[in-house]
Design a protein around this motif. Structure first.
Motif, PDB file in Angstrom:
ATOM      1  N   UNK A 180      -5.302  -4.176  -9.725  1.00 28.56           N
ATOM      2  CA  UNK A 180      -4.054  -3.867  -9.010  1.00 28.56           C
ATOM      3  C   UNK A 180      -3.619  -2.413  -9.147  1.00 28.56           C
ATOM      4  N   UNK A 181      -4.568  -1.538  -9.407  1.00 29.93           N
ATOM      5  CA  UNK A 181      -4.263  -0.118  -9.539  1.00 29.93           C
ATOM      6  C   UNK A 181      -5.232   0.685  -8.675  1.00 29.93           C
ATOM      7  N   UNK A 182      -4.685   1.678  -7.963  1.00 31.81           N
ATOM      8  CA  UNK A 182      -5.504   2.530  -7.095  1.00 31.81           C
ATOM      9  C   UNK A 182      -5.703   3.887  -7.745  1.00 31.81           C
ATOM     10  N   UNK A 183      -6.953   4.294  -7.852  1.00 31.77           N
ATOM     11  CA  UNK A 183      -7.291   5.585  -8.445  1.00 31.77           C
ATOM     12  C   UNK A 183      -7.850   6.500  -7.358  1.00 31.77           C
ATOM     13  N   UNK A 184      -7.234   7.668  -7.184  1.00 32.37           N
ATOM     14  CA  UNK A 184      -7.708   8.649  -6.211  1.00 32.37           C
ATOM     15  C   UNK A 184      -8.636   9.636  -6.901  1.00 32.37           C
ATOM     16  N   UNK A 185      -9.806   9.846  -6.317  1.00 32.36           N
ATOM     17  CA  UNK A 185     -10.762  10.791  -6.887  1.00 32.36           C
ATOM     18  C   UNK A 185     -10.499  12.199  -6.359  1.00 32.36           C
ATOM     19  N   UNK A 186     -10.948  13.183  -7.104  1.00 27.22           N
ATOM     20  CA  UNK A 186     -10.778  14.573  -6.703  1.00 27.22           C
ATOM     21  C   UNK A 186     -11.683  14.856  -5.504  1.00 27.22           C
ATOM     22  N   UNK A 187     -11.063  15.094  -4.358  1.00 28.17           N
ATOM     23  CA  UNK A 187     -11.810  15.370  -3.132  1.00 28.17           C
ATOM     24  C   UNK A 187     -10.864  16.015  -2.130  1.00 28.17           C
ATOM     25  N   UNK A 188     -11.391  16.369  -0.973  1.00 30.84           N
ATOM     26  CA  UNK A 188     -10.557  16.977   0.071  1.00 30.84           C
ATOM     27  C   UNK A 188      -9.548  15.985   0.635  1.00 30.84           C
ATOM     28  N   UNK A 189      -9.694  14.698   0.290  1.00 29.29           N
ATOM     29  CA  UNK A 189      -8.801  13.661   0.800  1.00 29.29           C
ATOM     30  C   UNK A 189      -7.633  13.345  -0.134  1.00 29.29           C
ATOM     31  N   UNK A 190      -7.611  13.916  -1.324  1.00 22.99           N
ATOM     32  CA  UNK A 190      -6.718  13.425  -2.379  1.00 22.99           C
ATOM     33  C   UNK A 190      -5.260  13.323  -1.945  1.00 22.99           C
ATOM     34  N   UNK A 191      -4.771  14.283  -1.177  1.00 18.93           N
ATOM     35  CA  UNK A 191      -3.367  14.253  -0.753  1.00 18.93           C
ATOM     36  C   UNK A 191      -3.201  13.750   0.679  1.00 18.93           C
ATOM     37  N   UNK A 192      -4.276  13.163   1.239  1.00 15.08           N
ATOM     38  CA  UNK A 192      -4.214  12.742   2.642  1.00 15.08           C
ATOM     39  C   UNK A 192      -4.628  11.288   2.850  1.00 15.08           C
ATOM     40  N   UNK A 193      -4.768  10.519   1.795  1.00 12.02           N
ATOM     41  CA  UNK A 193      -5.214   9.133   1.954  1.00 12.02           C
ATOM     42  C   UNK A 193      -4.311   8.176   1.185  1.00 12.02           C
ATOM     43  N   UNK A 194      -4.327   6.932   1.627  1.00  9.62           N
ATOM     44  CA  UNK A 194      -3.649   5.863   0.903  1.00  9.62           C
ATOM     45  C   UNK A 194      -4.354   4.555   1.221  1.00  9.62           C
ATOM     46  N   UNK A 195      -4.106   3.549   0.390  1.00 15.00           N
ATOM     47  CA  UNK A 195      -4.696   2.228   0.581  1.00 15.00           C
ATOM     48  C   UNK A 195      -3.586   1.277   0.995  1.00 15.00           C
ATOM     49  N   UNK A 196      -3.742   0.663   2.162  1.00 16.01           N
ATOM     50  CA  UNK A 196      -2.704  -0.234   2.667  1.00 16.01           C
ATOM     51  C   UNK A 196      -2.853  -1.624   2.060  1.00 16.01           C
ATOM     52  N   UNK A 197      -1.901  -2.498   2.378  1.00 17.06           N
ATOM     53  CA  UNK A 197      -1.905  -3.840   1.807  1.00 17.06           C
ATOM     54  C   UNK A 197      -3.120  -4.656   2.181  1.00 17.06           C
ATOM     55  N   UNK A 198      -3.713  -4.395   3.355  1.00 20.93           N
ATOM     56  CA  UNK A 198      -4.927  -5.117   3.760  1.00 20.93           C
ATOM     57  C   UNK A 198      -6.193  -4.361   3.365  1.00 20.93           C
ATOM     58  N   UNK A 199      -6.037  -3.419   2.426  1.00 26.09           N
ATOM     59  CA  UNK A 199      -7.140  -2.621   1.871  1.00 26.09           C
ATOM     60  C   UNK A 199      -7.776  -1.681   2.895  1.00 26.09           C
ATOM     61  N   UNK A 200      -7.046  -1.383   3.959  1.00 26.15           N
ATOM     62  CA  UNK A 200      -7.516  -0.383   4.921  1.00 26.15           C
ATOM     63  C   UNK A 200      -7.313   1.009   4.335  1.00 26.15           C
ATOM     64  N   UNK A 201      -8.211   1.912   4.674  1.00 28.06           N
ATOM     65  CA  UNK A 201      -8.101   3.300   4.236  1.00 28.06           C
ATOM     66  C   UNK A 201      -7.347   4.085   5.304  1.00 28.06           C
TER      67      UNK A 201
END
Length: 207
Positions: free
Chosen positions: A39-60
């Protein structure tokens, strides 16, 4: 999935089951974007770090997409049984096409027959050109930026339109002829991401 640059997109797998322990979205086979576990989301260091999120249906969800974001994304899921499953989803991002401008490369009249050579080349390899004469398609293709025609007073078109397009936008430029070799006005419009672009009219004089 196709998208216009600057927009937001959502990459989703429709038949994703819920009995998994870990879920990972990847930009490529070796570049992770984010990972969900316990139940925890970990963002990796990449060009997407400040531009992505995980929605409730696990969509990127990716915000402000750019052409460089085009790729085949991977969703890797570790199920409770220990079995790993993988899905692939392609994203293509396009910039809106620029406004074309028809240039008259050649206009020669001999014995009441007009030889015309029109061009509207755009410096973009992903563009398709379509030429119309009085709204009738004359030529189309990725290399059809040049139109060469021979007309007379009986078979000439009163207008010639060059349309440039890609999967997310389209714009055109039109030249009008009052006679086979006599130029009148120009008229331009287009669309981007489903929205009409402001029209532009301009007099270009008589050649």
């Amino acid at each position: 999935v196709t998208a216009i640059s600057g927009s937001n997109v959502s990459l989703q797998i429709s038949n994703l089951s819920t009995n998994y322990e870990q879920l990972t979205w990847l930009y490529s086979a070796h570049q992770k974007i984010l990972e969900w576990e316990f139940n925890k989301t970990n963002l990796f260091k990449s060009k997407f770090k400040n531009r992505v999120s995980l929605s409730g249906n696990q969509a990127l969800s990716i915000f402000n997409v750019q052409k460089e974001d085009s790729s085949t994304y991977i969703l890797r899921v570790l199920k409770e049984s220990g079995k790993e499953e993988e899905w692939h989803i392609s994203l293509e991002v396009f910039d809106p096409v620029p406004q074309p401008n028809i240039e008259i490369q050649k206009k020669q009249e001999v014995n009441n027959i007009c030889h015309l050579q029109l061009s509207c080349k755009i410096p973009d390899q992903s563009i398709t050109y379509t030429w119309y004469g009085n709204s009738r398609a004359l030529a189309a293709g990725p290399q059809s930026f040049m139109l060469e025609i021979t007309v007379n007073s009986e078979n000439h078109s009163t207008s010639y339109t060059c349309e440039v397009s890609n999967p997310v936008s389209s714009k055109n430029d039109t030249v009008y002829f009052t006679l086979p070799c006599q130029l009148g006005k120009k008229y331009s419009w287009g669309w981007e991401g489903g929205h009409r672009v402001d029209e532009v009219k301009k007099d270009v004089g008589i050649l």
